[in-house]
Scaffold this motif. Structure first.
Motif, PDB file in Angstrom:
ATOM      1  N   THR A 182       0.832  -1.207   0.000  1.00 29.20           N
ATOM      2  CA  THR A 182       0.000   0.000   0.000  1.00 29.20           C
ATOM      3  C   THR A 182       0.864   1.254   0.000  1.00 29.20           C
ATOM      4  O   THR A 182       0.625   2.199  -0.766  1.00 29.20           O
ATOM      5  N   GLY A 211      -6.425  -5.950  -1.125  1.00 29.23           N
ATOM      6  CA  GLY A 211      -6.877  -4.569  -1.227  1.00 29.23           C
ATOM      7  C   GLY A 211      -7.366  -4.295  -2.631  1.00 29.23           C
ATOM      8  O   GLY A 211      -7.528  -5.218  -3.446  1.00 29.23           O
ATOM      9  N   TRP A 218      -4.212   2.974  -3.592  1.00 25.84           N
ATOM     10  CA  TRP A 218      -4.448   1.608  -3.110  1.00 25.84           C
ATOM     11  C   TRP A 218      -5.106   1.660  -1.739  1.00 25.84           C
ATOM     12  O   TRP A 218      -4.611   2.307  -0.814  1.00 25.84           O
ATOM     13  N   HIS A 219      -6.239   0.974  -1.619  1.00 31.85           N
ATOM     14  CA  HIS A 219      -6.973   0.903  -0.354  1.00 31.85           C
ATOM     15  C   HIS A 219      -6.774  -0.489   0.250  1.00 31.85           C
ATOM     16  O   HIS A 219      -7.094  -1.495  -0.381  1.00 31.85           O
ATOM     17  N   ASP A 220      -6.262  -0.504   1.470  1.00 33.26           N
ATOM     18  CA  ASP A 220      -6.015  -1.752   2.188  1.00 33.26           C
ATOM     19  C   ASP A 220      -7.343  -2.238   2.753  1.00 33.26           C
ATOM     20  O   ASP A 220      -7.638  -2.065   3.931  1.00 33.26           O
ATOM     21  N   SER A 221      -8.144  -2.876   1.911  1.00 36.73           N
ATOM     22  CA  SER A 221      -9.545  -3.135   2.243  1.00 36.73           C
ATOM     23  C   SER A 221      -9.773  -4.343   3.129  1.00 36.73           C
ATOM     24  O   SER A 221     -10.781  -4.414   3.832  1.00 36.73           O
ATOM     25  N   HIS A 222      -8.888  -5.343   3.067  1.00 27.97           N
ATOM     26  CA  HIS A 222      -9.119  -6.627   3.743  1.00 27.97           C
ATOM     27  C   HIS A 222     -10.423  -7.254   3.265  1.00 27.97           C
ATOM     28  O   HIS A 222     -11.043  -8.040   3.981  1.00 27.97           O
TER      29      HIS A 222
END
Length: 443
Positions: A182, A211, A218-222
């Motif tokens: 990220t 993500g 970039w979104h660390d979405s899980h």
């Protein structure tokens, strides 16, 4: 060092699948979601089978200017003891600001925010980590976080910052390779350089997660599959040191058990690929719960001079958090566009969590819930956790004039009246009218 093996983040939505999943040596659970005296039956069964359970905290705010809250530390310690955990983990982040150090109203982020990699911030972080280490019954490991924004005037790289933190405190590291990816996309930081600068011998375990990229961020979405670049970083890490444990994180949009097992298999293959490059055998079984002795106390780390350092860090963090959650001007040196993205991400996070803790709200408001909440969150910071946030939002929705009279507004009013007092209301019509009168008088 504790040898953990292959793990997965335990969540209620996948509890049954995790219990049946082959090859899972340990699990990690969000500490704040547990009540020590009433552990979920699934976790109890895992513990009885000898599966290690590690509590993972999200609310201490060790990177914040204030000293760690004693109540939160006690709660984390209680969870470690209830689970028989060999260690506990937290984040290198701040989650709140304001308060006495700045003579301003306390602010809650509702999420993890990056600390500046400066000498001041490092001094405060080291002092806070030492406080936590003294309060916890087992070793502490701290995690690098993902960031959408960069602080101006940083004095160290991430690897240098973490190296000094370990050297000064003896704390273990939880390295999240997804967060390294990220920060590569969002901040141009080279994951290989970060790994080369890390004290890899201090790694307690590794996080792996998915993500998504939106508009170049970039979104660390899980909430998405683990992408190849994250697995490649894991392989690079495993080529430098045998990680004592590797864990898959998933928090939303859970796939079926088969897909989770395939991701665990891919993670194992990435570690083995790195191990072949390193040419070393995995680390030997360590002593469960071995404490890493911190370096000698740094003179002046928390004396009068240290208090002035805390004040400087507090002012900077409060200015940033206020811009993110209360609509105040952007502090000098920050990227306005990125701060806007971060502010929207925080609001979306709040909307999602409030929908979980108060599912009646999206049920009552339907498709109007999310846009209404995002409008509310633009200038109204959290003031007491997500349950209070749900009450504050409902009150705002009722008073803002955006809801036409009808079923939704009546049900929302009933919900708010029933939960905003010290006890549930009596159900008679006279009691309801009296309660409404008192509420109106307070306005």
């Amino acid at each position: 060092m504790v040898r953990l093996g292959t793990g997965i983040g335990w969540r209620p939505e996948i509890a049954d699948a995790v219990e049946r999943m082959p090859g899972v040596d340990w699990v990690e659970v969000v500490a704040e979601n547990l009540c020590p005296g009433h552990l979920p039956e699934s976790l109890v069964r895992l513990c009885e089978r000898g599966v290690t359970v590690v509590p993972h905290g999200v609310s201490l705010g060790l990177g914040g200017a204030e000293r760690p809250d004693e109540g939160r530390l006690t709660a984390l310690a209680e969870r470690a003891e209830a689970l028989g955990a060999p260690l506990v983990t937290e984040h290198i982040a701040f989650v709140r600001a304001g308060g006495p150090l700045t003579a301003s109203a306390p602010l809650e982020a509702g999420h993890l925010l990056p600390v500046p990699r400066t000498r001041d911030a490092l001094d405060v972080l080291c002092a806070n980590v030492r406080i936590a280490q003294r309060a916890l019954p087992v070793p502490l490991a701290v995690e690098n976080i993902a960031a959408l924004i960069s602080w101006p005037g940083e004095e160290m790289t991430e690897g240098q910052f973490l190296y000094e933190l370990v050297e000064r405190t003896g704390v273990r590291l939880l390295i999240d390779v997804a967060n390294l990816h990220t920060n590569h996309v969002n901040r141009g930081e080279d994951p290989a350089k970060a790994l080369a600068e890390l004290p890899v011998e201090a790694i307690a375990y590794v996080h792996v997660a998915g993500g998504v990229e939106k508009d170049g961020v970039w979104h660390d979405s899980h909430a998405h599959p683990v992408p190849r670049p994250v697995l490649d970083i894991l392989t690079d890490l495993a080529s430098r040191v045998a990680p004592p444990g590797v864990l898959l994180e998933r928090d939303e949009d859970f796939p079926g058990a088969g897909e989770l097992e395939r991701e665990l298999t891919a993670i194992g293959e990435a570690v083995r690929a790195g191990s072949r490059t390193r040419g070393a055998q995995p680390l030997a079984e360590g002593v469960r719960g071995t404490v890493v002795e911190p370096a000698p106390e740094v003179p002046g780390a928390d004396d009068e001079a240290g208090e002035r350092v805390r004040e400087r860090v507090a002012l900077a963090q409060t200015a940033l958090l206020s811009a993110l959650v209360a609509g105040t001007p952007v502090p000098e040196g920050f990227d306005r566009t990125r701060l806007g993205i971060q502010a929207r991400a925080l609001a979306a996070k709040r909307a999602g969590v409030v929908a979980k803790v108060a599912p009646e709200l999206p049920a009552v408001l339907g498709t109007a819930y999310r846009p209404a909440f995002l409008s509310y969150a633009q200038s109204r910071p959290m003031r007491g956790g997500y349950r209070q946030d749900a009450l504050d939002f409902a009150e705002w929705a009722l008073l803002s004039g955006g809801l036409a009279e009808g079923r939704a507004k009546r049900e929302l009013r009933e919900w708010w009246l029933d939960r905003s007092g010290p006890a549930p209301r009596r159900r008679s019509r006279v009691a309801r009218v009296a309660r409404v009168g008192r509420v109106l008088m307070r306005r």
